[in-house]
Design a protein around this motif. Structure first.
Motif, PDB file in Angstrom:
ATOM      1  N   ARG A 200       0.807  -1.216   0.000  1.00 29.66           N
ATOM      2  CA  ARG A 200       0.000   0.000   0.000  1.00 29.66           C
ATOM      3  C   ARG A 200       0.842   1.270   0.000  1.00 29.66           C
ATOM      4  O   ARG A 200       0.306   2.371  -0.124  1.00 29.66           O
ATOM      5  CB  ARG A 200      -0.961   0.011   1.200  1.00 29.66           C
ATOM      6  CG  ARG A 200      -1.950  -1.152   1.199  1.00 29.66           C
ATOM      7  CD  ARG A 200      -3.097  -0.924   2.169  1.00 29.66           C
ATOM      8  NE  ARG A 200      -2.656  -0.492   3.483  1.00 29.66           N
ATOM      9  CZ  ARG A 200      -2.253  -1.310   4.445  1.00 29.66           C
ATOM     10  NH1 ARG A 200      -2.229  -2.614   4.239  1.00 29.66           N
ATOM     11  NH2 ARG A 200      -1.886  -0.834   5.624  1.00 29.66           N
ATOM     12  N   THR A 201       2.157   1.138   0.118  1.00 33.74           N
ATOM     13  CA  THR A 201       3.023   2.320   0.035  1.00 33.74           C
ATOM     14  C   THR A 201       3.323   2.663  -1.423  1.00 33.74           C
ATOM     15  O   THR A 201       4.034   3.643  -1.699  1.00 33.74           O
ATOM     16  CB  THR A 201       4.347   2.093   0.783  1.00 33.74           C
ATOM     17  OG1 THR A 201       5.115   1.086   0.114  1.00 33.74           O
ATOM     18  CG2 THR A 201       4.089   1.675   2.225  1.00 33.74           C
ATOM     19  N   ARG A 202       2.801   1.870  -2.349  1.00 30.05           N
ATOM     20  CA  ARG A 202       3.045   2.092  -3.774  1.00 30.05           C
ATOM     21  C   ARG A 202       1.718   2.249  -4.514  1.00 30.05           C
ATOM     22  O   ARG A 202       0.638   2.054  -3.944  1.00 30.05           O
ATOM     23  CB  ARG A 202       3.867   0.938  -4.359  1.00 30.05           C
ATOM     24  CG  ARG A 202       5.150   0.677  -3.595  1.00 30.05           C
ATOM     25  CD  ARG A 202       5.952  -0.466  -4.155  1.00 30.05           C
ATOM     26  NE  ARG A 202       6.543  -0.128  -5.448  1.00 30.05           N
ATOM     27  CZ  ARG A 202       7.346  -0.946  -6.128  1.00 30.05           C
ATOM     28  NH1 ARG A 202       7.639  -2.151  -5.643  1.00 30.05           N
ATOM     29  NH2 ARG A 202       7.850  -0.592  -7.295  1.00 30.05           N
ATOM     30  N   SER A 203       1.819   2.574  -5.792  1.00 26.31           N
ATOM     31  CA  SER A 203       0.609   2.792  -6.598  1.00 26.31           C
ATOM     32  C   SER A 203       0.763   2.114  -7.958  1.00 26.31           C
ATOM     33  O   SER A 203       0.634   2.748  -9.006  1.00 26.31           O
ATOM     34  CB  SER A 203       0.354   4.294  -6.781  1.00 26.31           C
ATOM     35  OG  SER A 203       1.501   4.939  -7.330  1.00 26.31           O
ATOM     36  N   LEU A 204       1.027   0.827  -7.941  1.00 22.87           N
ATOM     37  CA  LEU A 204       1.275   0.075  -9.169  1.00 22.87           C
ATOM     38  C   LEU A 204      -0.042  -0.183  -9.901  1.00 22.87           C
ATOM     39  O   LEU A 204      -0.890  -0.940  -9.419  1.00 22.87           O
ATOM     40  CB  LEU A 204       1.975  -1.247  -8.840  1.00 22.87           C
ATOM     41  CG  LEU A 204       3.300  -1.114  -8.077  1.00 22.87           C
ATOM     42  CD1 LEU A 204       3.876  -2.490  -7.763  1.00 22.87           C
ATOM     43  CD2 LEU A 204       4.294  -0.272  -8.857  1.00 22.87           C
ATOM     44  N   ASN A 205      -0.201   0.433 -11.050  1.00 20.04           N
ATOM     45  CA  ASN A 205      -1.503   0.344 -11.714  1.00 20.04           C
ATOM     46  C   ASN A 205      -1.445   0.061 -13.214  1.00 20.04           C
ATOM     47  O   ASN A 205      -2.491  -0.027 -13.858  1.00 20.04           O
ATOM     48  CB  ASN A 205      -2.321   1.613 -11.467  1.00 20.04           C
ATOM     49  CG  ASN A 205      -1.612   2.886 -11.911  1.00 20.04           C
ATOM     50  OD1 ASN A 205      -0.440   2.879 -12.241  1.00 20.04           O
ATOM     51  ND2 ASN A 205      -2.342   4.003 -11.891  1.00 20.04           N
ATOM     52  N   GLU A 206      -0.238  -0.099 -13.780  1.00 19.84           N
ATOM     53  CA  GLU A 206      -0.165  -0.452 -15.196  1.00 19.84           C
ATOM     54  C   GLU A 206       1.001  -1.410 -15.442  1.00 19.84           C
ATOM     55  O   GLU A 206       1.921  -1.527 -14.625  1.00 19.84           O
ATOM     56  CB  GLU A 206      -0.043   0.795 -16.075  1.00 19.84           C
ATOM     57  CG  GLU A 206      -1.326   1.616 -16.046  1.00 19.84           C
ATOM     58  CD  GLU A 206      -1.429   2.667 -17.136  1.00 19.84           C
ATOM     59  OE1 GLU A 206      -0.540   2.713 -18.019  1.00 19.84           O
ATOM     60  OE2 GLU A 206      -2.393   3.443 -17.095  1.00 19.84           O
ATOM     61  N   ILE A 207       0.939  -2.099 -16.563  1.00 25.03           N
ATOM     62  CA  ILE A 207       1.981  -3.051 -16.930  1.00 25.03           C
ATOM     63  C   ILE A 207       3.242  -2.289 -17.337  1.00 25.03           C
ATOM     64  O   ILE A 207       3.174  -1.362 -18.163  1.00 25.03           O
ATOM     65  CB  ILE A 207       1.510  -3.944 -18.087  1.00 25.03           C
ATOM     66  CG1 ILE A 207       0.286  -4.768 -17.671  1.00 25.03           C
ATOM     67  CG2 ILE A 207       2.634  -4.877 -18.539  1.00 25.03           C
ATOM     68  CD1 ILE A 207      -0.376  -5.514 -18.833  1.00 25.03           C
ATOM     69  N   ALA A 208       4.368  -2.674 -16.760  1.00 24.32           N
ATOM     70  CA  ALA A 208       5.662  -2.122 -17.182  1.00 24.32           C
ATOM     71  C   ALA A 208       6.256  -2.968 -18.298  1.00 24.32           C
ATOM     72  O   ALA A 208       6.786  -2.451 -19.283  1.00 24.32           O
ATOM     73  CB  ALA A 208       6.623  -2.056 -16.000  1.00 24.32           C
ATOM     74  N   SER A 209       6.159  -4.292 -18.146  1.00 25.25           N
ATOM     75  CA  SER A 209       6.688  -5.204 -19.156  1.00 25.25           C
ATOM     76  C   SER A 209       5.969  -6.539 -19.038  1.00 25.25           C
ATOM     77  O   SER A 209       5.362  -6.852 -18.003  1.00 25.25           O
ATOM     78  CB  SER A 209       8.198  -5.409 -18.973  1.00 25.25           C
ATOM     79  OG  SER A 209       8.465  -6.049 -17.726  1.00 25.25           O
ATOM     80  N   GLY A 210       6.047  -7.328 -20.084  1.00 24.15           N
ATOM     81  CA  GLY A 210       5.427  -8.646 -20.084  1.00 24.15           C
ATOM     82  C   GLY A 210       5.563  -9.297 -21.441  1.00 24.15           C
ATOM     83  O   GLY A 210       6.007  -8.672 -22.408  1.00 24.15           O
ATOM     84  N   THR A 211       5.181 -10.550 -21.510  1.00 31.20           N
ATOM     85  CA  THR A 211       5.234 -11.309 -22.761  1.00 31.20           C
ATOM     86  C   THR A 211       3.840 -11.395 -23.354  1.00 31.20           C
ATOM     87  O   THR A 211       2.916 -11.917 -22.714  1.00 31.20           O
ATOM     88  CB  THR A 211       5.777 -12.731 -22.519  1.00 31.20           C
ATOM     89  OG1 THR A 211       7.090 -12.637 -21.962  1.00 31.20           O
ATOM     90  CG2 THR A 211       5.827 -13.525 -23.817  1.00 31.20           C
ATOM     91  N   PHE A 212       3.673 -10.896 -24.562  1.00 33.10           N
ATOM     92  CA  PHE A 212       2.354 -10.894 -25.204  1.00 33.10           C
ATOM     93  C   PHE A 212       1.903 -12.322 -25.494  1.00 33.10           C
ATOM     94  O   PHE A 212       2.669 -13.127 -26.042  1.00 33.10           O
ATOM     95  CB  PHE A 212       2.402 -10.086 -26.499  1.00 33.10           C
ATOM     96  CG  PHE A 212       1.082 -10.005 -27.223  1.00 33.10           C
ATOM     97  CD1 PHE A 212       0.114  -9.112 -26.817  1.00 33.10           C
ATOM     98  CD2 PHE A 212       0.815 -10.846 -28.294  1.00 33.10           C
ATOM     99  CE1 PHE A 212      -1.110  -9.037 -27.484  1.00 33.10           C
ATOM    100  CE2 PHE A 212      -0.405 -10.783 -28.963  1.00 33.10           C
ATOM    101  CZ  PHE A 212      -1.366  -9.870 -28.554  1.00 33.10           C
ATOM    102  N   LEU A 213       0.658 -12.625 -25.116  1.00 29.58           N
ATOM    103  CA  LEU A 213       0.105 -13.960 -25.336  1.00 29.58           C
ATOM    104  C   LEU A 213      -0.986 -13.975 -26.391  1.00 29.58           C
ATOM    105  O   LEU A 213      -1.007 -14.834 -27.271  1.00 29.58           O
ATOM    106  CB  LEU A 213      -0.453 -14.522 -24.022  1.00 29.58           C
ATOM    107  CG  LEU A 213       0.543 -14.769 -22.894  1.00 29.58           C
ATOM    108  CD1 LEU A 213      -0.196 -15.256 -21.641  1.00 29.58           C
ATOM    109  CD2 LEU A 213       1.609 -15.781 -23.310  1.00 29.58           C
ATOM    110  N   SER A 214      -1.928 -13.037 -26.283  1.00 26.00           N
ATOM    111  CA  SER A 214      -3.059 -13.042 -27.219  1.00 26.00           C
ATOM    112  C   SER A 214      -3.798 -11.716 -27.141  1.00 26.00           C
ATOM    113  O   SER A 214      -3.635 -10.943 -26.184  1.00 26.00           O
ATOM    114  CB  SER A 214      -4.029 -14.185 -26.898  1.00 26.00           C
ATOM    115  OG  SER A 214      -4.666 -13.962 -25.648  1.00 26.00           O
ATOM    116  N   GLY A 215      -4.629 -11.471 -28.132  1.00 24.01           N
ATOM    117  CA  GLY A 215      -5.494 -10.310 -28.115  1.00 24.01           C
ATOM    118  C   GLY A 215      -6.706 -10.561 -27.235  1.00 24.01           C
ATOM    119  O   GLY A 215      -6.843 -11.623 -26.621  1.00 24.01           O
TER     120      GLY A 215
END
Length: 283
Positions: A200-215
């Motif tokens: 709760r001391t952070r505000s992580l709300n979007e993807i920074a990186s990842g491996t695309f799997l599908s649409g």
């Protein structure tokens, strides 16, 4: 070959086919197990919602999470009312009810003059958010193509790391800051405002990186209604819904046709072998 022998051989074949069926079902087991957690926040963390599968009984196959109707900091445009998720044989369907459009809303204080939806995170591991991310077990979906996500395509990603975009969107630096501002009104759906699921001391709300799997496939209200979603369950001027192919998710591997045919061939071979032995004995 007498009737009793024929009956025995038929039962053998049926049992073999039954094994094939059970094998297919087991390989295509459900992925929404109790404790699976799904969450999303606005880009400013002016509101957010979490859904924990099993927190309440499913209705028409849908698990629902209800968010407070007065915890959208900054006004009604940032209000989230509820979320639902359902698993079918081949897909996972997700629906949000809120006042925030898919494309976001104009705001001069944002770096791109727009505040919209963050990304959605799927945690099937049973771990908390940070542990799942650090162990490479966190999945994510970028569903809003106008947001500040670190991945380029709208779709499903595995092994995701998360980032905060609140600084670019004149938002809260942490969940604690949001809670402090909203007081007792603060709500995160199935998750308590003081939950330890997040850092709760952070505000992580979007993807920074990842491996695309599908649409993903966006769903309209007609499709949602046909799938059993209760459109009148939550308030909100916007319904945002999509489905993802669950074959890319953990525990959802579907048997290859060749494997099923191989099992069928084995069953047929067993049947033929037993039939041959019966005939040899009777000759």
């Amino acid at each position: 070959m007498n009737t009793r022998v024929a009956s025995t051989l038929v039962k053998t074949l049926v049992a073999t086919v039954g094994i094939i069926s059970v094998t297919g079902q087991a390989a295509n087991a459900g992925v929404l197990r109790n404790g699976t957690t799904i969450n999303t926040f606005m880009e400013c963390i002016n509101d957010g919602i979490g859904l924990v599968v099993g927190s309440s009984p499913a209705q028409n196959g849908w698990y629902y999470a209800t968010d407070s109707s007065n915890d959208g900091s900054g006004g009604s445009a940032y209000e989230i009312y509820g979320m639902g998720i359902k698993e079918t044989e081949s897909s996972i369907m997700v629906a949000l009810r809120a006042n925030m459009p898919l494309v976001g809303t104009a705001y001069s204080g944002a770096a791109d003059r727009n505040i919209g939806w963050g990304d959605m995170f799927f945690n099937f591991s049973g771990l908390n958010f940070m542990d799942a991310m650090n162990q490479g077990q966190l999945f994510g979906v970028r569903f809003a193509g106008t947001n500040d996500s670190g991945v380029s395509q709208v779709g499903l990603y595995s092994g995701v790391t998360a980032k905060s975009v609140t600084a670019e969107n004149s938002g809260y630096a942490s969940i604690n800051a949001y809670n402090s501002s909203m007081g007792s009104n603060a709500s995160l759906g199935d998750l308590a405002r003081d939950t330890n699921y997040f850092d709760r001391t952070r505000s992580l709300n979007e993807i920074a990186s990842g491996t695309f799997l599908s649409g993903i496939n966006f769903l309209n209200n007609t499709q949602l209604t046909a799938a059993g979603f209760n459109l009148s369950k939550f308030a909100g001027s916007e319904t945002i819904a999509f489905s993802i192919d669950k074959s890319s998710l953990p525990g959802a591997s579907i048997p290859e046709p060749s494997a099923v045919l191989g099992l069928a061939a084995i069953g047929a071979s067993v049947f033929a072998s037993k039939l041959g032995k019966r005939r040899a004995i009777g000759s």
